[in-house]
Design a protein around this motif. Structure first.
Motif, PDB file in Angstrom:
ATOM      1  N   VAL A 132       0.840  -1.199   0.000  1.00  0.00           N
ATOM      2  CA  VAL A 132       0.000   0.000   0.000  1.00  0.00           C
ATOM      3  C   VAL A 132       0.882   1.259   0.000  1.00  0.00           C
ATOM      4  CG1 VAL A 132      -1.746   1.281   1.278  1.00  0.00           C
ATOM      5  CG2 VAL A 132      -1.936  -1.179   1.077  1.00  0.00           C
ATOM      6  N   PHE A 136       0.791   4.401  -2.557  1.00  0.00           N
ATOM      7  CA  PHE A 136       0.742   5.817  -2.169  1.00  0.00           C
ATOM      8  C   PHE A 136       1.735   6.624  -3.009  1.00  0.00           C
ATOM      9  CE2 PHE A 136      -1.156   6.055   2.381  1.00  0.00           C
ATOM     10  CZ  PHE A 136      -2.276   5.420   1.917  1.00  0.00           C
ATOM     11  N   ASN A 167      -2.738   8.565   6.881  1.00  0.00           N
ATOM     12  CA  ASN A 167      -3.378   7.283   6.638  1.00  0.00           C
ATOM     13  C   ASN A 167      -2.451   6.086   6.803  1.00  0.00           C
ATOM     14  OD1 ASN A 167      -6.311   6.916   5.495  1.00  0.00           O
ATOM     15  ND2 ASN A 167      -5.622   8.985   5.035  1.00  0.00           N
ATOM     16  N   VAL A 171      -3.531   2.449   7.901  1.00  0.00           N
ATOM     17  CA  VAL A 171      -3.434   1.307   6.992  1.00  0.00           C
ATOM     18  C   VAL A 171      -2.659   0.187   7.673  1.00  0.00           C
ATOM     19  CG1 VAL A 171      -2.390   0.493   4.857  1.00  0.00           C
ATOM     20  CG2 VAL A 171      -3.632   2.635   4.862  1.00  0.00           C
ATOM     21  N   SER A 174      -4.715  -1.388  10.462  1.00  0.00           N
ATOM     22  CA  SER A 174      -5.859  -2.121   9.931  1.00  0.00           C
ATOM     23  C   SER A 174      -5.401  -3.426   9.301  1.00  0.00           C
ATOM     24  CB  SER A 174      -6.614  -1.257   8.914  1.00  0.00           C
ATOM     25  OG  SER A 174      -5.847  -1.059   7.759  1.00  0.00           O
ATOM     26  N   VAL A 175      -4.249  -3.383   8.611  1.00  0.00           N
ATOM     27  CA  VAL A 175      -3.760  -4.596   7.967  1.00  0.00           C
ATOM     28  C   VAL A 175      -3.314  -5.614   9.018  1.00  0.00           C
ATOM     29  CG1 VAL A 175      -1.972  -5.504   6.487  1.00  0.00           C
ATOM     30  CG2 VAL A 175      -3.154  -3.473   5.810  1.00  0.00           C
ATOM     31  N   TRP A 177      -4.634  -5.858  11.974  1.00  0.00           N
ATOM     32  CA  TRP A 177      -5.897  -6.372  12.516  1.00  0.00           C
ATOM     33  C   TRP A 177      -6.493  -7.417  11.577  1.00  0.00           C
ATOM     34  CZ3 TRP A 177     -11.043  -6.034  10.866  1.00  0.00           C
ATOM     35  CH2 TRP A 177     -11.989  -6.383  11.823  1.00  0.00           C
ATOM     36  N   TRP A 178      -6.490  -7.071  10.268  1.00  0.00           N
ATOM     37  CA  TRP A 178      -7.010  -7.983   9.243  1.00  0.00           C
ATOM     38  C   TRP A 178      -6.238  -9.291   9.260  1.00  0.00           C
ATOM     39  CZ3 TRP A 178      -3.744  -8.804   4.818  1.00  0.00           C
ATOM     40  CH2 TRP A 178      -4.321  -9.579   3.814  1.00  0.00           C
ATOM     41  N   LEU A 181      -7.090 -11.689  11.912  1.00  0.00           N
ATOM     42  CA  LEU A 181      -8.343 -12.373  11.609  1.00  0.00           C
ATOM     43  C   LEU A 181      -8.091 -13.649  10.828  1.00  0.00           C
ATOM     44  CD1 LEU A 181     -11.262 -11.215  12.155  1.00  0.00           C
ATOM     45  CD2 LEU A 181     -11.328 -10.704   9.741  1.00  0.00           C
ATOM     46  N   HIS A 182      -7.004 -13.632  10.029  1.00  0.00           N
ATOM     47  CA  HIS A 182      -6.682 -14.768   9.167  1.00  0.00           C
ATOM     48  C   HIS A 182      -5.438 -15.479   9.683  1.00  0.00           C
ATOM     49  CE1 HIS A 182      -9.354 -13.330   5.852  1.00  0.00           C
ATOM     50  NE2 HIS A 182      -9.170 -12.225   6.507  1.00  0.00           N
TER      51      HIS A 182
ATOM     52  N   VAL B 164      -6.796   6.066  -8.718  1.00  0.00           N
ATOM     53  CA  VAL B 164      -5.440   5.724  -8.278  1.00  0.00           C
ATOM     54  C   VAL B 164      -5.124   6.392  -6.934  1.00  0.00           C
ATOM     55  CG1 VAL B 164      -3.004   5.996  -8.832  1.00  0.00           C
ATOM     56  CG2 VAL B 164      -4.591   5.278 -10.591  1.00  0.00           C
ATOM     57  N   PRO B 168      -5.997   3.275  -2.680  1.00  0.00           N
ATOM     58  CA  PRO B 168      -5.139   2.868  -1.553  1.00  0.00           C
ATOM     59  C   PRO B 168      -5.667   3.377  -0.210  1.00  0.00           C
ATOM     60  CG  PRO B 168      -3.811   3.755  -3.334  1.00  0.00           C
ATOM     61  CD  PRO B 168      -5.230   4.024  -3.691  1.00  0.00           C
ATOM     62  N   LEU B 169      -6.336   4.565  -0.249  1.00  0.00           N
ATOM     63  CA  LEU B 169      -6.884   5.103   1.001  1.00  0.00           C
ATOM     64  C   LEU B 169      -8.105   4.301   1.459  1.00  0.00           C
ATOM     65  CD1 LEU B 169      -6.739   8.909   0.162  1.00  0.00           C
ATOM     66  CD2 LEU B 169      -5.210   7.670   1.651  1.00  0.00           C
ATOM     67  N   ALA B 171      -8.197   1.186   1.706  1.00  0.00           N
ATOM     68  CA  ALA B 171      -7.788  -0.095   2.306  1.00  0.00           C
ATOM     69  C   ALA B 171      -8.364  -0.302   3.713  1.00  0.00           C
ATOM     70  CB  ALA B 171      -6.265  -0.206   2.306  1.00  0.00           C
ATOM     71  N   PRO B 172      -8.227   0.679   4.647  1.00  0.00           N
ATOM     72  CA  PRO B 172      -8.752   0.404   5.987  1.00  0.00           C
ATOM     73  C   PRO B 172     -10.265   0.144   6.044  1.00  0.00           C
ATOM     74  CG  PRO B 172      -7.210   2.228   6.061  1.00  0.00           C
ATOM     75  CD  PRO B 172      -7.457   1.937   4.615  1.00  0.00           C
ATOM     76  N   ILE B 175     -11.065  -3.250   4.750  1.00  0.00           N
ATOM     77  CA  ILE B 175     -10.663  -4.285   5.703  1.00  0.00           C
ATOM     78  C   ILE B 175     -11.671  -4.402   6.848  1.00  0.00           C
ATOM     79  CG2 ILE B 175      -8.993  -4.806   7.507  1.00  0.00           C
ATOM     80  CD1 ILE B 175      -6.830  -3.803   5.625  1.00  0.00           C
ATOM     81  N   PHE B 176     -12.037  -3.223   7.433  1.00  0.00           N
ATOM     82  CA  PHE B 176     -12.912  -3.257   8.615  1.00  0.00           C
ATOM     83  C   PHE B 176     -14.288  -3.820   8.262  1.00  0.00           C
ATOM     84  CE2 PHE B 176     -10.272   0.581  10.059  1.00  0.00           C
ATOM     85  CZ  PHE B 176      -9.365  -0.250  10.687  1.00  0.00           C
ATOM     86  N   GLU B 182     -17.171 -10.951   7.590  1.00  0.00           N
ATOM     87  CA  GLU B 182     -16.617 -12.300   7.624  1.00  0.00           C
ATOM     88  C   GLU B 182     -16.648 -12.874   9.038  1.00  0.00           C
ATOM     89  OE1 GLU B 182     -12.850 -12.989   5.579  1.00  0.00           O
ATOM     90  OE2 GLU B 182     -12.612 -14.679   6.960  1.00  0.00           O
ATOM     91  N   LEU B 188     -17.735 -15.392  14.603  1.00  0.00           N
ATOM     92  CA  LEU B 188     -16.896 -14.648  15.551  1.00  0.00           C
ATOM     93  C   LEU B 188     -17.591 -13.341  15.925  1.00  0.00           C
ATOM     94  CD1 LEU B 188     -13.481 -15.135  13.754  1.00  0.00           C
ATOM     95  CD2 LEU B 188     -14.214 -16.221  15.866  1.00  0.00           C
TER      96      LEU B 188
END
Lengths: 240, 221
Positions: A132, A136, A167, A171, A174-175, A177-178, A181-182, B164, B168-169, B171-172, B175-176, B182, B188
């Motif tokens: 990511v 950017f 950000n 990011v 969050s990644v 955290w994600w 999860l996996h 573009v 990328p912004l 992404a969070p 994900i959340f 999921e 869960l």
């Protein structure tokens, strides 16, 4: 702070970087030679074998790629707040460098991942947030290139660089955290492979080699940017 | 406050009047949802596994669609100059535009999201959470997307550039929201993901307008 304000004068910057850039470049070459020499001299890792040596070209690229975004955000901040031309030039000059080091980090990481994890790419938290970061850089350069008026392009891209700086931590977390999860799908242990002390020397030498190379290239690019602007200004004068 | 309502009504009228409102975005969404089984294979077991995630990703993509006109329209005909001179600060103007974008595009898309997810084979008990995530996440998409729209003012290629910059912004929130859905699907706790999605959207609402206003001032200078 004093050195930054002193070098904010383009003339003084040109005089300083005229000798500082070659010195840093020479230091980068010397450090790289020393780092590679010691890097090949260390014994193979008991688990990773000879591939541990990929670390010496991979981790420094990762450090430099991340540091370059700090440089980009810092330059963008100075350019936006103080409306300083040299800061704009520095931001514009550092973005492709940062993207290149980040790309190098991604590619060398994938070369390391293939023998270690059996896959070129793993959707691990660190890898994903680093990807990511690369995106950017791409967005910054795309915006910079798409606006014709250079002063406006610099400021718009500067705002984007700061939005990205806010950000990036989000990011990253969050990644992470994600990824938790996996958790079942990750291959390697939390904290990564522990490097033993013999590997730290070549790693440190190579890191400083990358940092000095980055500094030399950045200065050279800022110099080119200053000259490009002067050439543009002269061309405008000539047509009058 | 009166200025805000006038602006909101103006933005909504323009979104419905000239942009075709949410119809185009929802049609795009339907097209993506239709192509997914064609690309990934239509066996229910395979589709059901990716259905909630795909519906959520398609929402993020569809939120990009009408962003290009969000500021560009007013920039081209000079209305943005007038708005910048007016009594309402540009921060409020930008926030109003994003809010109108959310009402006119984000909410209809959000209503469509659980429908598409269920059609693709997601469990029907996921539908309420999918809807809630789409409503809340759409707010974040609108405000972060607005930053991209304002930054690309006066550039040569608007639409692709915005994508573009903005994706990328995204992404969070992706994900959340995807994580919350999921988590519910696998039994869960879904509240952390949902709470983080809400936090992200609120932060985007609070901070985004400042970046947008700075970008507009830069484009107008």
């Amino acid at each position: 702070m004093g050195i930054i304000t002193a070098l904010a004068n383009p003339q003084r910057f040109l005089a300083f970087s005229g000798w500082a850039a070659p010195v840093l470049g020479a230091a980068a070459v010397a450090l790289a030679l020393a780092g590679l020499w010691t890097g090949f001299a260390v014994p193979d890792d008991y688990q990773q074998g000879a591939t541990i040596r990929i670390m010496f070209i991979h981790l420094p690229a990762v450090f430099t790629g991340m540091m370059a975004y700090g440089c980009l955000a810092g330059s963008a901040f100075f350019g936006l707040v103080f409306r300083h031309n040299l800061a704009d030039a520095a931001a514009r000059a550092v973005a492709p460098l940062g993207a290149a080091f980040t790309f190098l980090g991604l590619v060398t990481g994938s070369f390391w991942g293939r023998p270690m994890w059996g896959a070129w790419w793993v959707w691990d938290a660190r890898l994903t947030s680093f990807l990511v970061l690369f995106l950017f850089y791409v967005g910054y350069m795309a915006l910079q290139a798409a606006i014709d008026d250079e002063a406006k392009a610099a400021r718009a891209a500067g705002i984007l660089a700061l939005v990205g700086a806010v950000n990036l931590p989000i990011v990253h977390y969050s990644v992470v955290w994600w990824n938790s999860l996996h958790q079942g799908e990750t291959i390697f242990a939390k904290g990564g492979p522990k490097a033993s002390v013999v590997y730290l020397w070549p790693l440190a030498l190579m890191s400083f080699s990358y940092f000095t190379a980055f500094g030399a290239l950045w200065m050279a690019r800022v110099r080119a940017e200053i000259w490009r602007r002067r050439a543009g200004a002269l061309a405008v004068q000539g047509t009058r | 406050m009166k200025g805000f309502w006038v602006l909101l009504r103006r933005e909504l009228a323009m979104a419905w009047g000239r942009g075709g409102g949410p119809i185009v975005a929802v049609a795009f969404y339907a097209c993506v949802a239709t192509l997914l089984p064609l690309a990934a294979g239509a066996s229910p077991a395979r589709l059901a596994a990716v259905a909630p995630g795909s519906a959520w990703l398609a929402l993020a993509l569809a939120s990009l669609l009408s962003l290009e006109r969000l500021f560009e329209r007013d920039y081209e005909d000079g209305a943005l100059d007038q708005l910048a001179l007016g009594p309402v600060p540009l921060e409020i103007v930008s926030a109003t535009k994003c809010l109108a974008q959310w009402i006119s595009t984000g909410l209809p898309l959000a209503l469509f999201t659980p429908l598409a997810a269920t059609a693709l084979g997601a469990d029907i008990k996921l539908a309420p959470l999918t809807l809630a995530c789409a409503v809340l996440g759409g707010l974040g998409f609108a405000f972060v997307g607005g930053i991209g729209a304002a930054l690309s003012l006066g550039s040569r290629r608007g639409g692709v550039l915005i994508a573009v910059i903005v994706l990328p912004l995204f992404a969070p929130p992706v994900i959340f929201g995807g994580g919350a859905i999921e988590a519910l699907a696998t039994g869960l706790n879904w509240t952390p993901g949902f709470g983080l999605l809400g936090a992200y959207s609120l932060a985007a609402m609070a901070l985004g307008p400042f970046a947008m206003a700075a970008a507009c001032r830069n484009a107008l200078s």
